[in-house]
Every structure is written in C-alpha cells, then in structure tokens.
Write a protein that holds these residues in place. Sequence first.
Motif, PDB file in Angstrom:
ATOM      1  N   ASP A 143      -3.032  -8.528   1.291  1.00 46.99           N
ATOM      2  CA  ASP A 143      -2.192  -7.598   1.988  1.00 46.99           C
ATOM      3  C   ASP A 143      -0.776  -8.120   2.133  1.00 46.99           C
ATOM      4  OD1 ASP A 143      -4.742  -6.285   2.038  1.00 46.99           O
ATOM      5  OD2 ASP A 143      -5.110  -7.120   3.989  1.00 46.99           O
ATOM      6  N   SER A 144      -0.698  -9.253   2.350  1.00 51.03           N
ATOM      7  CA  SER A 144       0.749  -9.718   2.694  1.00 51.03           C
ATOM      8  C   SER A 144       1.709  -9.633   1.507  1.00 51.03           C
ATOM      9  CB  SER A 144       0.792 -11.106   3.099  1.00 51.03           C
ATOM     10  OG  SER A 144       0.092 -11.390   4.192  1.00 51.03           O
ATOM     11  N   ILE A 145       1.107  -9.855   0.389  1.00 52.00           N
ATOM     12  CA  ILE A 145       1.810  -9.685  -0.897  1.00 52.00           C
ATOM     13  C   ILE A 145       2.268  -8.277  -1.416  1.00 52.00           C
ATOM     14  CG2 ILE A 145       1.753  -9.979  -3.378  1.00 52.00           C
ATOM     15  CD1 ILE A 145       0.150 -12.613  -3.127  1.00 52.00           C
ATOM     16  N   LEU A 146       1.132  -7.222  -0.992  1.00 51.89           N
ATOM     17  CA  LEU A 146       1.494  -5.990  -1.326  1.00 51.89           C
ATOM     18  C   LEU A 146       2.004  -5.220  -0.359  1.00 51.89           C
ATOM     19  CD1 LEU A 146      -1.965  -5.142  -3.035  1.00 51.89           C
ATOM     20  CD2 LEU A 146      -0.037  -5.504  -3.954  1.00 51.89           C
ATOM     21  N   ALA A 147       2.310  -5.796   0.838  1.00 52.88           N
ATOM     22  CA  ALA A 147       2.825  -4.937   2.124  1.00 52.88           C
ATOM     23  C   ALA A 147       3.728  -3.770   1.861  1.00 52.88           C
ATOM     24  CB  ALA A 147       3.156  -5.957   3.221  1.00 52.88           C
ATOM     25  N   ALA A 148       4.946  -4.072   1.079  1.00 54.51           N
ATOM     26  CA  ALA A 148       5.835  -3.274   0.675  1.00 54.51           C
ATOM     27  C   ALA A 148       5.503  -2.061  -0.323  1.00 54.51           C
ATOM     28  CB  ALA A 148       7.110  -4.039  -0.004  1.00 54.51           C
ATOM     29  N   LEU A 149       4.303  -2.237  -0.763  1.00 55.88           N
ATOM     30  CA  LEU A 149       3.978  -1.168  -1.470  1.00 55.88           C
ATOM     31  C   LEU A 149       2.707  -0.356  -0.898  1.00 55.88           C
ATOM     32  CD1 LEU A 149       3.540  -3.034  -4.934  1.00 55.88           C
ATOM     33  CD2 LEU A 149       5.674  -1.689  -3.982  1.00 55.88           C
ATOM     34  N   LEU A 150       2.104  -0.910   0.332  1.00 50.28           N
ATOM     35  CA  LEU A 150       1.126  -0.019   0.771  1.00 50.28           C
ATOM     36  C   LEU A 150       1.410   0.993   1.859  1.00 50.28           C
ATOM     37  CD1 LEU A 150      -1.407  -3.158   1.227  1.00 50.28           C
ATOM     38  CD2 LEU A 150      -1.149  -1.492  -0.492  1.00 50.28           C
ATOM     39  N   PHE A 151       1.144   2.219   1.810  1.00 55.08           N
ATOM     40  CA  PHE A 151       1.246   3.047   2.693  1.00 55.08           C
ATOM     41  C   PHE A 151       0.292   3.734   3.144  1.00 55.08           C
ATOM     42  CE2 PHE A 151       4.589   2.834  -0.738  1.00 55.08           C
ATOM     43  CZ  PHE A 151       5.650   2.679   0.128  1.00 55.08           C
ATOM     44  N   ASP A 152      -0.043   3.524   4.475  1.00 59.92           N
ATOM     45  CA  ASP A 152      -1.260   4.280   5.117  1.00 59.92           C
ATOM     46  C   ASP A 152      -0.792   5.611   5.728  1.00 59.92           C
ATOM     47  OD1 ASP A 152      -3.561   4.102   6.325  1.00 59.92           O
ATOM     48  OD2 ASP A 152      -2.996   2.714   8.176  1.00 59.92           O
ATOM     49  N   ASP A 153      -1.978   6.310   5.670  1.00 60.65           N
ATOM     50  CA  ASP A 153      -1.665   7.821   5.998  1.00 60.65           C
ATOM     51  C   ASP A 153      -1.295   7.795   7.389  1.00 60.65           C
ATOM     52  OD1 ASP A 153      -2.873   8.777   3.606  1.00 60.65           O
ATOM     53  OD2 ASP A 153      -4.652   8.734   4.772  1.00 60.65           O
ATOM     54  N   GLY A 154      -0.291   8.802   7.483  1.00 62.42           N
ATOM     55  CA  GLY A 154       0.655   8.956   8.795  1.00 62.42           C
ATOM     56  C   GLY A 154       1.855   7.958   9.053  1.00 62.42           C
ATOM     57  N   GLN A 155       2.043   7.259   7.979  1.00 64.09           N
ATOM     58  CA  GLN A 155       3.135   6.295   8.155  1.00 64.09           C
ATOM     59  C   GLN A 155       4.294   6.625   7.235  1.00 64.09           C
ATOM     60  OE1 GLN A 155       3.354   3.537  10.219  1.00 64.09           O
ATOM     61  NE2 GLN A 155       1.238   4.408  11.139  1.00 64.09           N
ATOM     62  N   LYS A 156       4.451   5.964   6.018  1.00 60.18           N
ATOM     63  CA  LYS A 156       5.355   6.664   5.210  1.00 60.18           C
ATOM     64  C   LYS A 156       4.847   6.998   3.865  1.00 60.18           C
ATOM     65  CE  LYS A 156       9.702   4.675   3.089  1.00 60.18           C
ATOM     66  NZ  LYS A 156      10.484   5.836   3.473  1.00 60.18           N
ATOM     67  N   LEU A 157       5.382   7.963   3.157  1.00 65.04           N
ATOM     68  CA  LEU A 157       4.769   8.385   2.205  1.00 65.04           C
ATOM     69  C   LEU A 157       5.976   8.006   0.939  1.00 65.04           C
ATOM     70  CD1 LEU A 157       3.456  11.919   3.161  1.00 65.04           C
ATOM     71  CD2 LEU A 157       2.226   9.840   2.763  1.00 65.04           C
ATOM     72  N   SER A 158       5.657   8.435  -0.309  1.00 65.15           N
ATOM     73  CA  SER A 158       6.618   7.899  -1.266  1.00 65.15           C
ATOM     74  C   SER A 158       7.717   8.998  -1.455  1.00 65.15           C
ATOM     75  CB  SER A 158       5.968   7.874  -2.751  1.00 65.15           C
ATOM     76  OG  SER A 158       5.717   9.397  -2.937  1.00 65.15           O
ATOM     77  N   GLY A 159       8.794   8.623  -2.221  1.00 64.49           N
ATOM     78  CA  GLY A 159      10.045   9.416  -2.374  1.00 64.49           C
ATOM     79  C   GLY A 159       9.510  10.634  -3.097  1.00 64.49           C
ATOM     80  N   LEU A 160       8.212  10.738  -3.769  1.00 61.55           N
ATOM     81  CA  LEU A 160       7.761  11.982  -4.612  1.00 61.55           C
ATOM     82  C   LEU A 160       7.679  13.036  -3.269  1.00 61.55           C
ATOM     83  CD1 LEU A 160       7.194  13.367  -7.159  1.00 61.55           C
ATOM     84  CD2 LEU A 160       4.928  12.397  -6.956  1.00 61.55           C
TER      85      LEU A 160
END
Length: 167
Positions: A143-160
């Motif tokens: 989880d720590s390594i992937l933190a910058a890539l993980l997006f939880d619903d309601g938080q931040k979505l991708s640039g797409l």
Amino acid sequence: MADFYGNTADFRAYIDSRNYDIPNTTTDPDIEAALLVASEWLDNTYRSYFRSLKTGGRAQIREWPRIGIVDMYGYPIGNNEIPREIIQATYELTIRQIKIPGSLTVDYTPGKYSQVAVSGAVSVTYASFNSAYDVQTQMPIIDSILAALLFDDGQKLSGLSGDAVRV
C-alpha cells in the motif's frame, strides 16, 4: 510485452540494493515464475483502485500501462509507461513468493476459521472470521509503495475523468 512486471536483472539489483536475500539456488526461471504470480496478485488485488483504461484494451493481460492517468500529485504517467511503483511493489511480492511459495495464493476455508472452546481446565479459542477478506494476506508495504497511484472512490480520479466532489 511480458506477462509480468519487471525483469530478472532489475529484480536482482532491487534486492541487492536493499540487502534482501533469496535462496542462492533461485534461478532466473524461478524469478520469472514468481514475478508472474506477483504481477497477477497485484493486478487482482488493486485493479479497482487504478483509474482510466488499459492501453491495449481487453487484449492487454496486465493492468498497466494505462491511458491518461496521473499520480496523486497530478503528474502524468505515459500511456506506455509502467510506473516504478508498480514494478517495486511486484518485486516486494516476488520476494515473498520466492521465500514462501504459494504465500500469495492462500485459499480461504470458512469452516476452518471458527471459534472453539473446550470445557474444563483448558480452553482454546481460534480466530473467528466473517469473510474471505478477513483472512487475506495484507502487506502495508505494498500500500505504501503504491500510494501515489491508488485512487479511492470519492477521493481523486484520473486526469482522464477529472476531479469529483460530493456536494
């Protein structure tokens, strides 16, 4: 494109730089098999947290690379790029798979995990679990390594798809 993230040479450099050890008898085919299992585990466990679409559509075996994705800081990740976080997480999982084969693919047997008590002088209590999730292998380092890539619903979505805000 390989069916797994990373490669044997970079995996060996990764473990050497961190002073990790694996059995001396570990061959490149052993590492490749463990990389495959680790890549499958990573994709299956985290796919719902990866936003946007796979670059190669449904024909693409792995979840990465992806189209139009940004990390949590807003930096774009190239459409043909597999982020270093994905590769490093795969290497961490590969170490576990090599040291304890099958450790990433443990089955859940509901009846096996229940509470039992013996009357008298001795009693034994086993863990009681409500679902398969309760007994899944959890690795905070991933989880720590992937933190910058993980997006939880309601938080931040991708640039797409942009940001989402509940009002």
